[in-house]
Design a protein around this motif. Structure first.
Motif, PDB file in Angstrom:
ATOM      1  N   HIS A 216      39.867 -28.588  45.191  1.00  0.00           N
ATOM      2  CA  HIS A 216      41.300 -28.830  45.331  1.00  0.00           C
ATOM      3  C   HIS A 216      42.017 -28.405  44.055  1.00  0.00           C
ATOM      4  N   ARG A 217      43.182 -27.769  44.195  1.00  0.00           N
ATOM      5  CA  ARG A 217      43.894 -27.287  43.016  1.00  0.00           C
ATOM      6  C   ARG A 217      45.381 -27.493  43.159  1.00  0.00           C
ATOM      7  N   GLU A 218      46.050 -27.596  42.019  1.00  0.00           N
ATOM      8  CA  GLU A 218      47.509 -27.658  42.009  1.00  0.00           C
ATOM      9  C   GLU A 218      48.027 -26.798  40.881  1.00  0.00           C
ATOM     10  N   TYR A 219      48.814 -25.788  41.240  1.00  0.00           N
ATOM     11  CA  TYR A 219      49.448 -24.911  40.263  1.00  0.00           C
ATOM     12  C   TYR A 219      50.787 -25.504  39.838  1.00  0.00           C
ATOM     13  N   PHE A 220      51.183 -25.212  38.604  1.00  0.00           N
ATOM     14  CA  PHE A 220      52.506 -25.606  38.127  1.00  0.00           C
ATOM     15  C   PHE A 220      53.518 -24.471  38.252  1.00  0.00           C
ATOM     16  N   SER A 221      53.039 -23.255  38.303  1.00  0.00           N
ATOM     17  CA  SER A 221      53.944 -22.113  38.450  1.00  0.00           C
ATOM     18  C   SER A 221      53.184 -20.966  39.088  1.00  0.00           C
ATOM     19  N   ALA A 222      53.927 -20.061  39.688  1.00  0.00           N
ATOM     20  CA  ALA A 222      53.311 -18.911  40.337  1.00  0.00           C
ATOM     21  C   ALA A 222      53.115 -17.781  39.330  1.00  0.00           C
ATOM     22  N   ALA A 223      52.137 -16.939  39.616  1.00  0.00           N
ATOM     23  CA  ALA A 223      51.899 -15.773  38.766  1.00  0.00           C
ATOM     24  C   ALA A 223      52.978 -14.720  39.024  1.00  0.00           C
ATOM     25  N   PRO A 224      53.307 -13.891  38.014  1.00  0.00           N
ATOM     26  CA  PRO A 224      54.293 -12.831  38.224  1.00  0.00           C
ATOM     27  C   PRO A 224      53.853 -11.884  39.344  1.00  0.00           C
ATOM     28  N   VAL A 225      54.818 -11.411  40.101  1.00  0.00           N
ATOM     29  CA  VAL A 225      54.534 -10.498  41.215  1.00  0.00           C
ATOM     30  C   VAL A 225      55.239  -9.175  40.960  1.00  0.00           C
ATOM     31  N   ASP A 226      54.538  -8.069  41.181  1.00  0.00           N
ATOM     32  CA  ASP A 226      55.141  -6.744  41.051  1.00  0.00           C
ATOM     33  C   ASP A 226      56.009  -6.480  42.283  1.00  0.00           C
ATOM     34  N   GLU A 227      57.312  -6.420  42.075  1.00  0.00           N
ATOM     35  CA  GLU A 227      58.244  -6.251  43.192  1.00  0.00           C
ATOM     36  C   GLU A 227      58.732  -4.814  43.329  1.00  0.00           C
ATOM     37  N   ALA A 228      58.126  -3.897  42.568  1.00  0.00           N
ATOM     38  CA  ALA A 228      58.608  -2.511  42.546  1.00  0.00           C
ATOM     39  C   ALA A 228      58.537  -1.850  43.918  1.00  0.00           C
ATOM     40  N   GLY A 229      57.538  -2.197  44.706  1.00  0.00           N
ATOM     41  CA  GLY A 229      57.372  -1.545  46.005  1.00  0.00           C
ATOM     42  C   GLY A 229      57.995  -2.295  47.167  1.00  0.00           C
ATOM     43  N   ASP A 230      58.783  -3.321  46.886  1.00  0.00           N
ATOM     44  CA  ASP A 230      59.377  -4.108  47.966  1.00  0.00           C
ATOM     45  C   ASP A 230      60.365  -3.285  48.786  1.00  0.00           C
ATOM     46  N   THR A 231      60.334  -3.496  50.091  1.00  0.00           N
ATOM     47  CA  THR A 231      61.294  -2.850  50.996  1.00  0.00           C
ATOM     48  C   THR A 231      61.964  -3.930  51.845  1.00  0.00           C
ATOM     49  N   ALA A 232      63.040  -3.529  52.519  1.00  0.00           N
ATOM     50  CA  ALA A 232      63.767  -4.468  53.366  1.00  0.00           C
ATOM     51  C   ALA A 232      62.955  -4.807  54.618  1.00  0.00           C
ATOM     52  N   PHE A 233      63.174  -6.001  55.144  1.00  0.00           N
ATOM     53  CA  PHE A 233      62.583  -6.396  56.425  1.00  0.00           C
ATOM     54  C   PHE A 233      63.567  -7.327  57.116  1.00  0.00           C
TER      55      PHE A 233
END
Length: 318
Positions: A216-233
């Motif tokens: 079982h785990r609990e994170y305090f924050s999310a890891a950075p995400v590379d958003e360079a390739g994001d497209t609309a949906f």
């Protein structure tokens, strides 16, 4: 969502960059009961809402104790707590919520990294009070950055706690594989701390063959995400059939809020699960740290505060 008014009874420097806050009911009444692993939402200025784990013994009803690390990459929460909240101040909090509960088990292994000691400390208190078999391993960079050492040393369960320092020699550092050992059906593992620390413990447990259901785990924050390739949906609402386009750089929560469709949010990082929404069609692009690998694979729910879509259309149960 119900809220409580509490007064900061004490603010204490517990270690370099870590302050604790003792909270009591503003009206002097008992506070709602909580279980080890629980957290509260703290309402700060300008609509900031942050989650902090309760680290006092769970049987206590006269106070809540939280501890906050001053984060150099803070989005405002930890800075506000350290610089603006003092003893005597009144603040608004939520009732306790628990996404990280102790499971019934004959034995528990507790791993705390840095400020991740907060929920783990409450677990140690609960397990010790129940006479349960457990070990706690607490890792910090240096002794100066380790909080609650005096409290732990004076506790009746002190012999169950092992403190490790990254700055020390090899004998002081955590040997995760040695601590975990071979999987045992009667043992559950709990880990909380920075993302890298959690991933290290989880990786070691997986390599040794520990079943995911016992970890079982609990994170305090999310890891950075590379958003360079994001497209609309597009997001389609199951109740009305309405369709909204989510462009790059915007979240589902933000776009829907602009059209009067509010989804409850708290952390806005995919950590707390407050905004979890059922998916009725399409394939989510999961970017949270709340769902387990198995829950992600099911693709029937996602966190609209940070996650996106791999498919052109994502249908939501809204």
């Amino acid at each position: 969502m119900s809220t409580l008014q509490v007064r900061v009874a004490r603010k204490v420097s517990e270690a370099d960059g870590i302050s604790s806050f003792e909270l009591v009911a503003a009206d002097g009444a008992q506070l709602p009961a909580f279980e080890a692993g629980a957290h509260i939402d703290v309402h700060l200025r300008d609509g900031l809402l942050r989650q902090y784990s309760l680290c006092n013994p769970p049987q206590e009803r006269h106070r809540y104790l939280i501890a906050v690390l001053r984060d150099p990459s803070s989005r405002g929460g930890s800075t506000a707590m350290h610089d603006e909240i003092e003893a005597g101040h009144l603040i608004t909090i939520s009732a306790p919520k628990n996404h990280f509960p102790l499971e019934p088990a004959a034995r528990s292994l507790l791993f705390a990294g840095g400020i991740g000691v907060t929920p783990i400390l409450a677990m140690a208190e609960a397990l010790a009070g129940a006479g349960a078999d457990f070990e706690m391993h607490y890792s910090a960079r240096t002794p100066e950055r380790a909080a609650f050492l005096q409290r732990i040393a004076a506790a009746p369960y002190a012999a169950c706690v092992h403190v490790h320092y990254d700055s020390g020699d090899a004998a002081q550092k955590l040997d995760c594989a040695a601590v975990l050992g071979a999987p045992r059906a009667d043992t559950h593992i709990y880990v909380c701390g920075p993302g890298g620390y959690i991933d290290h413990v989880l990786g070691a447990a997986k390599a040794l063959g520990w079943p995911a259901a016992q970890v079982h785990r609990e994170y305090f924050s999310a890891a950075p995400v590379d958003e360079a390739g994001d497209t609309a949906f597009d997001v389609k609402l199951a109740s009305s059939g309405q369709v909204f386009t989510i462009p790059p750089g915007r979240t589902v929560v933000e776009v829907l809020a602009e059209h009067g469709i509010d989804i409850p949010v708290s952390c806005e990082q995919g950590v707390c699960g407050t905004c979890l929404t059922r998916v009725t069609g399409g394939v989510p692009d999961h970017r949270d740290v709340y769902l387990t690998d198995e829950e992600r694979a099911a693709n029937d729910q996602f966190t609209p505060c940070c996650s996106r879509s791999k498919s052109a259309v994502l249908s939501l149960d809204l």
